[in-house]
Design an enzyme around this catalytic site. Sequence first.
Site, PDB file in Angstrom:
ATOM      1  N   HIS A 150      37.946  84.960  60.271  1.00 43.04           N
ATOM      2  CA  HIS A 150      37.980  83.957  59.202  1.00 43.04           C
ATOM      3  C   HIS A 150      36.896  84.316  58.188  1.00 43.04           C
ATOM      4  O   HIS A 150      35.773  84.652  58.571  1.00 43.04           O
ATOM      5  CB  HIS A 150      37.729  82.557  59.774  1.00 43.04           C
ATOM      6  CG  HIS A 150      37.791  81.501  58.719  1.00 43.04           C
ATOM      7  ND1 HIS A 150      38.983  81.100  58.143  1.00 43.04           N
ATOM      8  CD2 HIS A 150      36.815  80.793  58.094  1.00 43.04           C
ATOM      9  CE1 HIS A 150      38.731  80.186  57.223  1.00 43.04           C
ATOM     10  NE2 HIS A 150      37.422  79.979  57.162  1.00 43.04           N
ATOM     11  N   VAL A 170      42.123  74.797  64.366  1.00 39.11           N
ATOM     12  CA  VAL A 170      42.135  75.912  63.410  1.00 39.11           C
ATOM     13  C   VAL A 170      40.709  76.401  63.145  1.00 39.11           C
ATOM     14  O   VAL A 170      39.797  75.589  62.920  1.00 39.11           O
ATOM     15  CB  VAL A 170      42.791  75.456  62.086  1.00 39.11           C
ATOM     16  CG1 VAL A 170      42.681  76.552  61.038  1.00 39.11           C
ATOM     17  CG2 VAL A 170      44.237  75.104  62.319  1.00 39.11           C
ATOM     18  N   SER A 210      45.078  94.231  55.523  1.00 35.78           N
ATOM     19  CA  SER A 210      43.974  95.188  55.376  1.00 35.78           C
ATOM     20  C   SER A 210      43.072  95.190  56.619  1.00 35.78           C
ATOM     21  O   SER A 210      42.574  96.246  57.019  1.00 35.78           O
ATOM     22  CB  SER A 210      43.161  94.916  54.102  1.00 35.78           C
ATOM     23  OG  SER A 210      42.447  93.704  54.185  1.00 35.78           O
ATOM     24  N   ASN A 217      40.423  85.909  66.293  1.00 37.26           N
ATOM     25  CA  ASN A 217      40.804  85.664  64.897  1.00 37.26           C
ATOM     26  C   ASN A 217      39.634  86.032  64.012  1.00 37.26           C
ATOM     27  O   ASN A 217      38.483  85.975  64.432  1.00 37.26           O
ATOM     28  CB  ASN A 217      41.159  84.181  64.708  1.00 37.26           C
ATOM     29  CG  ASN A 217      41.586  83.867  63.286  1.00 37.26           C
ATOM     30  OD1 ASN A 217      42.387  84.597  62.695  1.00 37.26           O
ATOM     31  ND2 ASN A 217      41.058  82.796  62.710  1.00 37.26           N
ATOM     32  N   ALA A 239      33.029  93.161  54.176  1.00 36.48           N
ATOM     33  CA  ALA A 239      32.277  92.915  55.417  1.00 36.48           C
ATOM     34  C   ALA A 239      33.237  92.698  56.588  1.00 36.48           C
ATOM     35  O   ALA A 239      32.983  93.163  57.711  1.00 36.48           O
ATOM     36  CB  ALA A 239      31.369  91.703  55.241  1.00 36.48           C
ATOM     37  N   GLU A 240      34.359  92.024  56.338  1.00 39.26           N
ATOM     38  CA  GLU A 240      35.360  91.809  57.405  1.00 39.26           C
ATOM     39  C   GLU A 240      35.819  93.144  57.981  1.00 39.26           C
ATOM     40  O   GLU A 240      36.000  93.287  59.194  1.00 39.26           O
ATOM     41  CB  GLU A 240      36.591  91.069  56.855  1.00 39.26           C
ATOM     42  CG  GLU A 240      36.346  89.629  56.468  1.00 39.26           C
ATOM     43  CD  GLU A 240      37.625  88.942  55.995  1.00 39.26           C
ATOM     44  OE1 GLU A 240      38.624  88.977  56.728  1.00 39.26           O
ATOM     45  OE2 GLU A 240      37.624  88.393  54.885  1.00 39.26           O
ATOM     46  N   LEU A 295      49.172  77.924  65.500  1.00 37.02           N
ATOM     47  CA  LEU A 295      49.827  78.079  66.801  1.00 37.02           C
ATOM     48  C   LEU A 295      49.678  76.797  67.609  1.00 37.02           C
ATOM     49  O   LEU A 295      48.682  76.082  67.486  1.00 37.02           O
ATOM     50  CB  LEU A 295      49.195  79.261  67.542  1.00 37.02           C
ATOM     51  CG  LEU A 295      49.409  80.614  66.846  1.00 37.02           C
ATOM     52  CD1 LEU A 295      48.408  81.649  67.335  1.00 37.02           C
ATOM     53  CD2 LEU A 295      50.844  81.106  67.052  1.00 37.02           C
TER      54      LEU A 295
HETATM   55  C1  GRF Z   1      41.256  87.814  55.456  1.00 34.68           C
HETATM   56  O1  GRF Z   1      40.292  87.363  54.538  1.00 34.68           O
HETATM   57  C2  GRF Z   1      41.118  87.090  56.767  1.00 34.68           C
HETATM   58  O2  GRF Z   1      39.800  86.770  57.095  1.00 34.68           O
HETATM   59  C3  GRF Z   1      41.881  85.817  56.488  1.00 34.68           C
HETATM   60  O3  GRF Z   1      42.983  86.208  55.715  1.00 34.68           O
HETATM   61  C4  GRF Z   1      42.660  87.416  55.021  1.00 34.68           C
HETATM   62  C5  GRF Z   1      43.683  88.428  55.435  1.00 34.68           C
HETATM   63  O4  GRF Z   1      43.556  89.632  54.726  1.00 34.68           O
HETATM   64  N1  GRF Z   1      42.219  85.136  57.711  1.00 34.68           N
HETATM   65  P1  GRF Z   1      44.320  90.929  55.250  1.00 34.68           P
HETATM   66  O5  GRF Z   1      45.781  90.518  55.463  1.00 34.68           O
HETATM   67  O6  GRF Z   1      43.669  91.359  56.510  1.00 34.68           O
HETATM   68  O7  GRF Z   1      44.179  91.924  54.134  1.00 34.68           O
END
Ligand code: GRF
Length: 220
Positions: free
Chosen positions: A113, A148, A17, A111, A177-178, A97
């Site tokens: 998180h 990590v 997503s 990345n 929010a992401e 990695l």
């Molecule tokens: C997200 O919450 C991201 O922060 C974490 O894994 C999840 C991945 O979700 N690392 P998607 O595959 O982007 O829907």
Amino acid sequence: MTDKKKRVGILISGRGSNMAVLIKAARAVDYPAEIVCVLSNRPQAEGLKTAQAEGVPAIALDQSAFAHGEAFEAALDAELNRFGIELVACAGFMRILTPAFVERWHDRMLNIHPSLLPAFPGRNTHARALAAGVKIAGCTVHVVRAHVDDGPIIAQAAVPVRDSDTAETLAARVLAAEHRLYPHALALFARGDARVADGHVRGPQVPVNQEKDLFWPPLK
Ligand code: GRF
């Protein structure tokens, strides 16, 4: 826009997503990056289909088909180089990695998180945040380093934690929010408005009148 767009490759392992919002954001003419390819270490990752449907080359490198981690990473590198990738964006890429790979992409790999790092790195982050009783949770986009969920922080977003939250409801609020944070952070980094200096990410300059504090529970 006159500057050349940065060529970005996205690494995924699952749903994708965040990948999907990056692909959409990068369609804007003035976005400073283009999403050139999507690579997954799991052939069954749903995000591969989404990328294909969006017309972005989507490639599975089945990690179980490689004798060891270095061989997998060599193949990953080869694909990234084949596409002329300049910046790598990990988005739900669930593979650790090696330091050698991270070093090759030093200051060129990001990345996301789902916590306010350095709190709650690693897995089960939402359950651990709830167990700790925090009132504010959030997400972080950072430059990747060998440890990590560690590395210079580019941007963070905060969300409230409700007493009624479960790991699932909190994850959903943070994920929303992401989806706003990652396109913003990638743009800042690709444009050079946010850059690594002395181990931290610096910039951009934000006027004080744009500052907004989050109090939770809210002030009366
Ligand atoms: C997200 O919450 C991201 O922060 C974490 O894994 C999840 C991945 O979700 N690392 P998607 O595959 O982007 O829907």
